[in-house]
Design an enzyme around this catalytic site. Structure first.
Site, PDB file in Angstrom:
ATOM      1  N   HIS A 175       1.164  -0.887  -0.410  1.00  0.00           N
ATOM      2  CA  HIS A 175      -0.168   0.225  -0.352  1.00  0.00           C
ATOM      3  C   HIS A 175       1.023   0.977  -0.140  1.00  0.00           C
ATOM      4  O   HIS A 175      -0.103   2.290   0.459  1.00  0.00           O
ATOM      5  CB  HIS A 175      -1.305  -0.361   0.910  1.00  0.00           C
ATOM      6  CG  HIS A 175      -1.650  -1.616   1.330  1.00  0.00           C
ATOM      7  ND1 HIS A 175      -0.661  -2.478   2.147  1.00  0.00           N
ATOM      8  CD2 HIS A 175      -2.993  -1.988   1.126  1.00  0.00           C
ATOM      9  CE1 HIS A 175      -1.693  -2.719   2.006  1.00  0.00           C
ATOM     10  NE2 HIS A 175      -2.470  -3.266   1.146  1.00  0.00           N
TER      11      HIS A 175
HETATM   12  S1  FES Z   1       1.840  -0.785   3.166  1.00  0.00           S
HETATM   13 FE1  FES Z   1      -0.133  -2.246   4.241  1.00  0.00          FE
HETATM   14  S2  FES Z   1       0.814  -3.609   4.217  1.00  0.00           S
HETATM   15 FE2  FES Z   1       3.112  -2.279   3.833  1.00  0.00          FE
END
Ligand code: FES
Ligand code: HEM
Lengths: 421, 188
Positions: B139
């Site tokens: 993410h």
């Molecule tokens: S940014 Fe969501 S798990 Fe690493």
């Protein structure tokens, strides 16, 4: 209507004897064969039967798979390959189970949107709706657990990411989230302990679903079906017996549904899946782009729409949680959106928002996809907590028909008024 | 349920409350083993230390080892990376501020649990992100050369495990203290 009088009279000695001991035939007669059903149910109403079919398919294929599958971090992946290559018809049974999960969700989404459109959650069907939301929640849990079992890369990382939702509670009470996380996984990471318990629960939950389905149908049979006009049944002229009218209609729809199902199973068995799941789980390497199964994508988009972890997790659970309150959020007296010109347009937007969220959930969370996820999330919640109550207050509904029978006659006017030639 | 003609509390109410209480306590006691069996077993707890030989690791290299079935990053930092980590100590975008000195025993060696504090993916040591540390592809979290979160949804820095140098080129992860604990003792 099962609360009403029974229409069954045992005819011979055996059925009379049985009826006074275990009135099975009476219950079947009153709740299935002769159950008075509104005469105007359209094809959107066949998805209940289709869902029952899906549950049966998952139970049968699942129990068969369980006879060959090995729930262990070392052997799970190999046992799936064994099912695919060596077990007689193993490939077929597994493809039916895999795609069966997708078909199940396709059907449940149609079924739920149908309920929202025709106002089937309103009094006296609140419990019926809530039981439905519980089934949906259990389905999501079951499908998540099942998807971890093949122990591919997506299985493993999906399980890691999803169990990690609970670590967000460290932001509330430090240590709480990590404690729950270790408790869920039974280890410091997703591993053997996890796959074993996930399998045990994946086996259990469908039977729990079957139990809740029973309650769901019971709650349906007290007030009876809603229908596309949303008005109450006023007497026998508004209904037909379930059998043969709806057994045939449901059977026909299920057959069409099976064709779609078969297209996936035989021509595109892995289309809805992810190729990374044919790579064995590797706890040291995360795939570049983790995506859940398609039926979770809208929720995944909601999770990622906000930059804060705890808020994301709460919004995601809230998106399911809000469904429980829908019966009390809609303040309109009219059930069916067919007679609610304003609400109907917001409903169409809602369907579009859900589809857009699904699209955004499959993209990396940046740029246009992130913006769409944010707008979609906003609309999703505003629809329930603001539009639903408020539109009901000021919208002027269209004139409702006097009865279901009149509505049906008005629609097929000629047949009723003119004699056949 | 009126057990006696009088409305006052009587013996029967007492027995009723006591038996309900004892049943509830009994149910809770019986439930505990069923709940606790889900926690990490003694076997899982036992795998709690890992020895690593550092001699083959080159400056600028990151290796991943496993500790308690989880990835641990060992990074032999270059002078430039150490300088970046020190500059980061005063940066305004730290979400979970902690000076680099509390995250290492020796500036050259950075040891971190390789689990993104967002939802648990393993951040990439190849794609090092905007801060030359790690980038989590799941993410989009960016960590710096001290493993601190600088950008993205993760709330915390990459965790520093407890470990100790048993010789100049050997560490045992899971034994001893964390650098932060040690530096607190020194200042105290
Ligand atoms: S940014 Fe969501 S798990 Fe690493
Ligand atoms: C609500 C009904 C069910 C749903 C939605 C469901 C869903 C799933 C999903 C999505 C998978 C992963 C498929 C894959 O990618 O390989 C799976 C696997 C599996 N399921 Fe189910 N399932 C259900 C019922 C059952 C039942 C009743 C059993 C009986 C034990 C079962 C046993 C298994 C087994 C053994 C696997 C691993 C084999 C495989 O992955 O194909 N399932 N399930």
């Amino acid at each position: 209507m099962s609360g009403g009088h029974s229409t069954y009279t045992p005819t011979n000695g055996f059925t009379k004897w049985l009826d006074s001991r275990l009135p099975l035939i009476r219950v079947m007669n009153d709740n299935v064969t002769n159950f008075p059903t509104p005469k105007n149910l359209n094809y959107w109403y066949t998805f209940g039967a289709i869902l029952t079919f899906c549950l049966a398919v998952q139970l049968v294929t699942g129990i068969v798979l369980a006879m060959h599958y090995v729930a262990s971090a070392d052997k799970a992946f190999a046992s799936i390959e064994y099912i695919m290559r060596d077990v007689n018809y193993g490939w077929l049974i597994r493809y039916v189970h895999m795609n069966g999960a997708s078909m199940f969700f396709l059907a449940v989404y149609v079924h739920m949107f149908r309920g929202l459109y025709y106002g089937s959650y309103k009094a006296p069907r609140e419990i019926l709706w809530i039981l439905g939301v519980i089934i949906y929640f259990l389905m999501m849990a079951t499908a998540f657990l099942g998807y971890t079992l093949p122990w591919g890369q997506m299985s493993f990382w999906g399980a890691t990411v999803i169990t990690n939702f609970f670590s967000a509670f460290d932001q509330v009470i430090p240590g709480l989230g990590s404690g729950v996380l270790e408790w869920l996984r039974g280890d410091f990471a997703v591993d053997d302990a996890a796959v074993k318990r996930f399998f045990a629960l994946h086996y259990l939950l469908p039977f729990v679903i079957a139990g809740v389905v029973f309650l769901h149908i019971w709650a349906l049979h007290v007030p009876g079906n809603n229908n596309p006009t949303g008005i109450d049944v006023k007497g026998p002229q508004d209904t037909v017996p379930f059998h043969p009218y709806y057994t045939v209609k449901d059977g026909f729809a299920t057959a069409i549904f099976m064709m779609l199902f078969a297209v996936f199973v035989f021509y595109a068995p892995n289309y809805l899946g992810h190729p990374d799941n044919y790579v064995e789980a590797n706890p040291l390497v995360t795939p570049a782009h983790i995506v859940p199964e398609w039926y979770f994508l809208p929720f995944y988009a909601i999770l990622r729409a906000v930059p804060d972890k705890l808020t994301g997790v709460l919004l995601m659970f809230g998106a399911i949680g809000v469904l429980f309150f829908v019966p009390w959020l809609d303040w309109s007296k009219v059930r069916s959106a067919s007679y609610r010109p304003v609400f109907r347009q917001f409903f169409v937007l809602f369907v579009i928002a859900c589809l857009a969220l699904g699209w955004a959930g499959a993209q990396p969370a940046e740029g246009a996809a992130l913006l769409i996820a944010q707008v979609g999330t906003f609309y999703y919640f505003i629809f329930f907590i603001f539009i639903m109550p408020v539109v009901g207050l000021w919208e002027t509904p269209r004139k409702l028909p006097e009865s279901i029978a009149k509505a049906v006659l008005a629609k097929n006017g000629h047949a009723a008024v003119q004699p056949a030639q | 349920m009126a057990h006696s003609p009088s409305e006052t509390v009587n013996r029967r109410d007492f027995i009723y409350i006591m038996s309900a209480t004892v049943s509830a306590a009994g149910a809770a006691v019986a439930a505990w083993p069923l709940i606790d069996q889900m926690n990490p077993s003694a076997a899982a707890q036992a795998l709690s230390s890992t020895e690593v030989d550092l001699s083959a690791i080159q400056p600028g290299q990151i290796v991943t080892v496993t500790w308690r079935k989880q990835p641990v990053f060992i990074r032999r930092r270059t002078e430039k990376e150490i300088a970046e980590a020190h500059e980061g100590d005063t940066a305004s975008d730290l979400k979970d501020p902690q000076p680099d000195a509390q995250r290492v025993f020796k500036p050259e060696w950075l040891v971190l649990v390789g689990i993104c504090t967002h939802l648990g993916c393993v951040p990439s040591s190849q794609v090092r992100g905007d801060y030359d540390g790690w980038f989590c592809p799941c993410h989009g979290s960016h960590y710096d050369t001290s493993g601190r979160i600088r950008k993205g949804p993760a709330p915390k820095n990459l965790a520093v495990p407890n470990y100790e140098f048993v010789s100049d080129t050997k560490i045992v992860i899971g034994e001893g203290k964390t650098p932060a604990e040690t530096s607190k003792e020194h200042t105290a």
